[in-house]
Design a protein around this motif. Structure first.
Motif, PDB file in Angstrom:
ATOM      1  N   UNK A 193     -19.047  -9.892 -27.162  1.00  0.00           N
ATOM      2  CA  UNK A 193     -20.438  -9.849 -26.723  1.00  0.00           C
ATOM      3  C   UNK A 193     -20.822 -10.965 -25.770  1.00  0.00           C
ATOM      4  N   UNK A 194     -21.684 -10.622 -24.807  1.00  0.00           N
ATOM      5  CA  UNK A 194     -22.352 -11.595 -23.951  1.00  0.00           C
ATOM      6  C   UNK A 194     -23.837 -11.243 -23.963  1.00  0.00           C
ATOM      7  N   UNK A 195     -24.695 -12.266 -23.824  1.00  0.00           N
ATOM      8  CA  UNK A 195     -26.137 -12.073 -23.923  1.00  0.00           C
ATOM      9  C   UNK A 195     -26.774 -11.847 -22.557  1.00  0.00           C
ATOM     10  N   UNK A 196     -27.812 -11.023 -22.550  1.00  0.00           N
ATOM     11  CA  UNK A 196     -28.598 -10.898 -21.331  1.00  0.00           C
ATOM     12  C   UNK A 196     -29.360 -12.192 -21.058  1.00  0.00           C
ATOM     13  N   UNK A 197     -29.869 -12.804 -22.121  1.00  0.00           N
ATOM     14  CA  UNK A 197     -30.484 -14.117 -21.997  1.00  0.00           C
ATOM     15  C   UNK A 197     -31.569 -14.183 -20.947  1.00  0.00           C
ATOM     16  N   UNK A 198     -31.487 -15.192 -20.078  1.00  0.00           N
ATOM     17  CA  UNK A 198     -32.538 -15.446 -19.093  1.00  0.00           C
ATOM     18  C   UNK A 198     -32.473 -14.515 -17.895  1.00  0.00           C
ATOM     19  N   UNK A 199     -31.410 -13.740 -17.749  1.00  0.00           N
ATOM     20  CA  UNK A 199     -31.343 -12.825 -16.623  1.00  0.00           C
ATOM     21  C   UNK A 199     -29.945 -12.663 -16.071  1.00  0.00           C
ATOM     22  N   UNK A 200     -29.829 -12.013 -14.909  1.00  0.00           N
ATOM     23  CA  UNK A 200     -28.518 -11.694 -14.325  1.00  0.00           C
ATOM     24  C   UNK A 200     -27.618 -12.904 -14.101  1.00  0.00           C
ATOM     25  N   UNK A 201     -28.185 -14.031 -13.686  1.00  0.00           N
ATOM     26  CA  UNK A 201     -27.352 -15.205 -13.402  1.00  0.00           C
ATOM     27  C   UNK A 201     -26.668 -15.709 -14.662  1.00  0.00           C
ATOM     28  N   UNK A 202     -27.438 -15.788 -15.747  1.00  0.00           N
ATOM     29  CA  UNK A 202     -26.853 -16.256 -17.008  1.00  0.00           C
ATOM     30  C   UNK A 202     -25.798 -15.282 -17.505  1.00  0.00           C
ATOM     31  N   UNK A 203     -26.078 -13.998 -17.377  1.00  0.00           N
ATOM     32  CA  UNK A 203     -25.104 -12.991 -17.798  1.00  0.00           C
ATOM     33  C   UNK A 203     -23.828 -13.120 -16.979  1.00  0.00           C
ATOM     34  N   UNK A 204     -23.977 -13.273 -15.657  1.00  0.00           N
ATOM     35  CA  UNK A 204     -22.815 -13.394 -14.801  1.00  0.00           C
ATOM     36  C   UNK A 204     -21.949 -14.582 -15.167  1.00  0.00           C
ATOM     37  N   UNK A 205     -22.573 -15.698 -15.517  1.00  0.00           N
ATOM     38  CA  UNK A 205     -21.810 -16.887 -15.897  1.00  0.00           C
ATOM     39  C   UNK A 205     -21.009 -16.633 -17.166  1.00  0.00           C
ATOM     40  N   UNK A 206     -21.595 -15.927 -18.108  1.00  0.00           N
ATOM     41  CA  UNK A 206     -20.889 -15.634 -19.356  1.00  0.00           C
ATOM     42  C   UNK A 206     -19.704 -14.694 -19.118  1.00  0.00           C
ATOM     43  N   UNK A 207     -19.917 -13.680 -18.274  1.00  0.00           N
ATOM     44  CA  UNK A 207     -18.826 -12.736 -17.999  1.00  0.00           C
ATOM     45  C   UNK A 207     -17.689 -13.451 -17.268  1.00  0.00           C
ATOM     46  N   UNK A 208     -18.026 -14.306 -16.297  1.00  0.00           N
ATOM     47  CA  UNK A 208     -16.981 -15.030 -15.561  1.00  0.00           C
ATOM     48  C   UNK A 208     -16.211 -15.973 -16.472  1.00  0.00           C
ATOM     49  N   UNK A 209     -16.877 -16.523 -17.479  1.00  0.00           N
ATOM     50  CA  UNK A 209     -16.186 -17.406 -18.416  1.00  0.00           C
ATOM     51  C   UNK A 209     -15.134 -16.645 -19.208  1.00  0.00           C
ATOM     52  N   UNK A 210     -15.418 -15.373 -19.512  1.00  0.00           N
ATOM     53  CA  UNK A 210     -14.466 -14.560 -20.273  1.00  0.00           C
ATOM     54  C   UNK A 210     -13.430 -13.897 -19.366  1.00  0.00           C
ATOM     55  N   UNK A 211     -13.833 -13.572 -18.148  1.00  0.00           N
ATOM     56  CA  UNK A 211     -12.922 -12.879 -17.216  1.00  0.00           C
ATOM     57  C   UNK A 211     -12.994 -13.559 -15.854  1.00  0.00           C
ATOM     58  N   UNK A 212     -12.357 -14.716 -15.710  1.00  0.00           N
ATOM     59  CA  UNK A 212     -12.444 -15.480 -14.449  1.00  0.00           C
ATOM     60  C   UNK A 212     -11.979 -14.704 -13.223  1.00  0.00           C
ATOM     61  N   UNK A 213     -11.046 -13.785 -13.405  1.00  0.00           N
ATOM     62  CA  UNK A 213     -10.532 -13.013 -12.278  1.00  0.00           C
ATOM     63  C   UNK A 213     -11.322 -11.723 -12.036  1.00  0.00           C
ATOM     64  N   UNK A 214     -12.358 -11.513 -12.820  1.00  0.00           N
ATOM     65  CA  UNK A 214     -13.180 -10.323 -12.668  1.00  0.00           C
ATOM     66  C   UNK A 214     -12.792  -9.215 -13.636  1.00  0.00           C
ATOM     67  N   UNK A 215     -13.676  -8.244 -13.782  1.00  0.00           N
ATOM     68  CA  UNK A 215     -13.415  -7.106 -14.661  1.00  0.00           C
ATOM     69  C   UNK A 215     -12.912  -5.934 -13.827  1.00  0.00           C
ATOM     70  N   UNK A 216     -12.092  -5.101 -14.441  1.00  0.00           N
ATOM     71  CA  UNK A 216     -11.501  -3.972 -13.716  1.00  0.00           C
ATOM     72  C   UNK A 216     -12.492  -2.818 -13.554  1.00  0.00           C
ATOM     73  N   UNK A 217     -13.415  -2.680 -14.503  1.00  0.00           N
ATOM     74  CA  UNK A 217     -14.379  -1.586 -14.455  1.00  0.00           C
ATOM     75  C   UNK A 217     -15.665  -2.039 -15.119  1.00  0.00           C
ATOM     76  N   UNK A 218     -16.792  -1.523 -14.619  1.00  0.00           N
ATOM     77  CA  UNK A 218     -18.096  -1.862 -15.189  1.00  0.00           C
ATOM     78  C   UNK A 218     -18.914  -0.590 -15.341  1.00  0.00           C
TER      79      UNK A 218
END
Length: 313
Positions: A193-218
């Motif tokens: 899980x990652x939180x929506x939190x304060x908005x897209x920027x915070x979400x993006x930081x959490x996703x990048x922390x888990x997948x530094x090279x990016x996700x294959x599908x969204x």
């Protein structure tokens, strides 16, 4: 029969409970005694007229596309089902009029599959639309494969939770974005899980922390700012799909809409029978309180499907 109808577009207040003629059974349809019908966002979008540009409306309209029930009588050309069979269906036709918030529905045979015995009628009613949406997007649009990383928006919701479960079944690593209240649900289904939190920027930081090279599908189920913030989170060659926002095509992704498919629905039923898929129910309402069920679902944050029950069982 008793049914819920609306005679004009509008809010939940336009829904009326009363008598309607029992539907006729054509050669390729099946008369189903409705035991449960689930509320989906598309139901109130239809009721408010948002699909008027693509679907003809024949008033009065009985809303609802999801159903679980028992076959009363198959049409003359139907060999797949017999009286007494328990079935589920995504009963979407090419016009709005004959829906599932009623005691009976005449369902085209192409929209039905056998109900998984592992699910109650209420749970089974919540499977078709949410399950087909997730299954068809993951298999036919995003083509998710084992070993890939999949990002799912609204991962604790009805469609999102199906996508998390199906993604894990396919062998993918699943990152599930959800509100704070949905974090544990995502984790319980096998997602990270990652939180929506304060908005897209915070979400993006959490996703990048888990997948530094990016996700294959969204897989986007929300649209708007969160959708527009998703492309930078993709790995090179990553795929993006949305069922909520047609603007996804301008971002290089694909827009998707579930279609009735008996084979796909039977596959979902089999997965539910095997324990791969589960359906969480937030609350059930009797048929005469369908308007209250709509209000509950439209308020959001239900933590599961809102279902209307009819008939015995």
């Amino acid at each position: 029969m008793k049914a819920v109808t609306y005679r004009r577009y509008g809010g939940a207040d336009v829904l009326e409970y009363g008598d309607r003629p029992e539907p006729k059974v054509g050669p390729d349809t099946v008369l189903v005694e409705v035991r449960a019908a689930a509320v989906n966002p598309v139901d109130w979008k239809c009721r408010e007229g948002y699909l008027d540009g693509i679907l003809d409306t024949v008033f009065p309209v009985i809303p609802g596309w999801d159903v679980a029930g028992v076959v009363v009588r198959p049409g003359a050309a139907v060999t797949e089902f017999a009286a007494g069979d328990e079935v589920i269906g995504y009963v979407r036709e090419d016009f709005l009029s004959r829906g599932t918030f009623a005691q009976y529905v005449a369902a085209p045979v192409r929209t039905l599959a056998r109900k998984p015995s592992a699910l109650s009628f209420a749970e089974a009613a919540g499977l078709p639309l949410a399950g087909l949406t997730a299954y068809q997007v993951l298999h036919r649009v995003l083509r998710v494969r084992a070993g890939e990383t999949l990002l799912v928006h609204a991962a604790a919701g009805a469609v999102g939770s199906m996508a998390v479960q199906l993604g894990r079944y396919l062998g993918a690593r699943v990152i599930g974005a959800a509100r704070e209240s949905g974090q544990e649900r995502v984790r319980a289904l096998g997602g990270e899980p990652v939180r929506y939190g304060a908005g897209p920027d915070e979400l993006g930081a959490q996703v990048r922390a888990l997948a530094p090279d990016g996700v294959d599908a969204a897989f986007d189920i929300i649209g708007g700012d969160l959708l527009r913030a998703t492309p930078p989170l993709l790995a090179p060659g990553g795929r993006l799909a949305s069922v909520a926002d047609g603007g996804v095509t301008e971002l290089g992704g694909r827009y998707a809409f579930a279609r009735a498919d008996a084979t796909d629905l039977a596959t979902l039923a089999a997965l539910a029978e095997q324990g791969v898929l589960e359906v969480e129910i937030a609350r059930t309402y009797p048929l005469e309180r369908t308007a209250d069920a709509f209000r509950h679902a439209e308020a959001g944050g239900t933590g599961g499907k809102v279902v209307v029950t009819a008939g015995p069982g």
